[in-house]
Motif scaffolding. Sequence first.
Motif, short mmCIF file in Angstrom:
data_model
loop_
_atom_site.label_atom_id
_atom_site.label_comp_id
_atom_site.label_asym_id
_atom_site.label_seq_id
_atom_site.Cartn_x
_atom_site.Cartn_y
_atom_site.Cartn_z
N ARG A 1 -3.69 14.88 -11.90
CA ARG A 1 -2.72 15.90 -11.57
C ARG A 1 -1.49 15.80 -12.46
O ARG A 1 -0.98 16.80 -12.97
CB ARG A 1 -2.34 15.80 -10.09
N ARG A 2 -1.00 14.59 -12.66
CA ARG A 2 0.19 14.40 -13.50
C ARG A 2 -0.12 14.76 -14.96
O ARG A 2 0.71 15.35 -15.65
CB ARG A 2 0.65 12.95 -13.40
N LEU A 3 -1.31 14.40 -15.41
CA LEU A 3 -1.71 14.75 -16.78
C LEU A 3 -1.79 16.26 -16.94
O LEU A 3 -1.32 16.83 -17.93
CB LEU A 3 -3.06 14.09 -17.09
N ALA A 4 -2.38 16.93 -15.95
CA ALA A 4 -2.49 18.38 -16.00
C ALA A 4 -1.11 19.04 -16.02
O ALA A 4 -0.87 20.00 -16.76
CB ALA A 4 -3.30 18.89 -14.81
N ASP A 5 -0.19 18.50 -15.22
CA ASP A 5 1.17 19.05 -15.19
C ASP A 5 1.83 18.93 -16.56
O ASP A 5 2.51 19.85 -17.02
CB ASP A 5 2.02 18.33 -14.14
N ARG A 6 1.66 17.79 -17.22
CA ARG A 6 2.25 17.61 -18.55
C ARG A 6 1.65 18.58 -19.56
O ARG A 6 2.33 19.00 -20.51
CB ARG A 6 2.03 16.17 -19.04
N LEU A 7 0.41 18.92 -19.36
CA LEU A 7 -0.27 19.83 -20.27
C LEU A 7 -0.01 21.29 -19.92
O LEU A 7 -0.39 22.18 -20.67
CB LEU A 7 -1.77 19.56 -20.24
N GLY A 8 0.63 21.53 -18.77
CA GLY A 8 0.82 22.89 -18.32
C GLY A 8 -0.50 23.54 -17.97
O GLY A 8 -0.72 24.73 -18.21
N SER A 9 -1.40 22.74 -17.39
CA SER A 9 -2.77 23.17 -17.16
C SER A 9 -3.13 23.00 -15.69
O SER A 9 -2.44 22.29 -14.94
CB SER A 9 -3.71 22.34 -18.04
N GLY A 10 -4.22 23.60 -15.30
CA GLY A 10 -4.81 23.30 -14.00
C GLY A 10 -5.70 22.08 -14.11
O GLY A 10 -6.31 21.83 -15.15
N VAL A 11 -5.77 21.32 -13.02
CA VAL A 11 -6.58 20.09 -13.05
C VAL A 11 -8.03 20.41 -13.39
O VAL A 11 -8.67 19.70 -14.17
CB VAL A 11 -6.50 19.37 -11.69
N MET A 12 -8.56 21.46 -12.82
CA MET A 12 -9.96 21.76 -13.06
C MET A 12 -10.25 22.07 -14.52
O MET A 12 -11.36 21.85 -15.00
CB MET A 12 -10.42 22.92 -12.17
N SER A 13 -9.24 22.56 -15.23
CA SER A 13 -9.44 22.83 -16.65
C SER A 13 -9.69 21.55 -17.44
O SER A 13 -10.40 21.56 -18.45
CB SER A 13 -8.22 23.55 -17.23
N LEU A 14 -9.11 20.44 -16.97
CA LEU A 14 -9.33 19.17 -17.66
C LEU A 14 -10.80 18.78 -17.64
O LEU A 14 -11.31 18.20 -18.60
CB LEU A 14 -8.50 18.05 -17.00
N TYR A 15 -11.46 19.09 -16.54
CA TYR A 15 -12.85 18.66 -16.38
C TYR A 15 -13.82 19.48 -17.23
O TYR A 15 -15.02 19.20 -17.26
CB TYR A 15 -13.23 18.70 -14.90
N TRP A 16 -13.32 20.46 -17.93
CA TRP A 16 -14.14 21.14 -18.94
C TRP A 16 -14.33 20.23 -20.15
O TRP A 16 -15.31 20.33 -20.88
CB TRP A 16 -13.46 22.45 -19.35
#
Length: 218
Positions: free
Chosen positions: A49-64
């Motif tokens: 969640r913190r990583l996604a916030d830094r990226l300005g992204s949704g968490v689920m997008s990371l799992y792509w």
Amino acid sequence: MAAKSSKRSQRTGASVPEPRGEPPLSLDRIVATAVELLDAEGLDGLKMRRLADRLGSGVMSLYWHVDNKEDVFDLALDSVLEYRGTIGSQDWRADVLHMLEDWRASMLRHPWSASLLPRRALGPNILARLELLSETLSGAGVADADLNVAIWSLWNYVMGATITRSSFDLSDADRASGQQRVEHHYPTIERSGLLLDDDWDGVFRKGLDFLLDGLAPR
């Protein structure tokens, strides 16, 4: 790490558009941001969640791009251990010294890496380092029967020196106090001034010379 199937093996170079005018999400950007987060907050600070916030992204997008947080650890670790130097000086000791000093410096720039490395699968960058080190030692005349011992001895030395430097960083006052406590009780330590010695780089280099003296073909 290299053996397991991962989303990144299927989507190399893929990017996912993100909201709020952020750059497209990519594996390279995820890894770079994860390294920044680890540098700032350590291993416990890396949350998806913190990583996604830094990226300005949704968490689920990371799992792509990544399987899970362990995948992020693997990728972040391997990225900071990439060796960008060159060898071929015709002086095998100079080449080995450069490789190992660079390795230690890389881990000191990213202190979390030293504690993480023993627990991870070896990625392509660290394997490339080990291959280059093995090739250099073999070319210097270290016998194949002794090569593994040489590699692991150097690995253990670099790891130990890095962890000690990261965790044993005392103030001048702490050193002076420690030296006072050994007076009259531990005469050899007192005489050598062990607890006052903070020449970490010099100690690392001289200790490495001792190891390489033992590896030098006779």
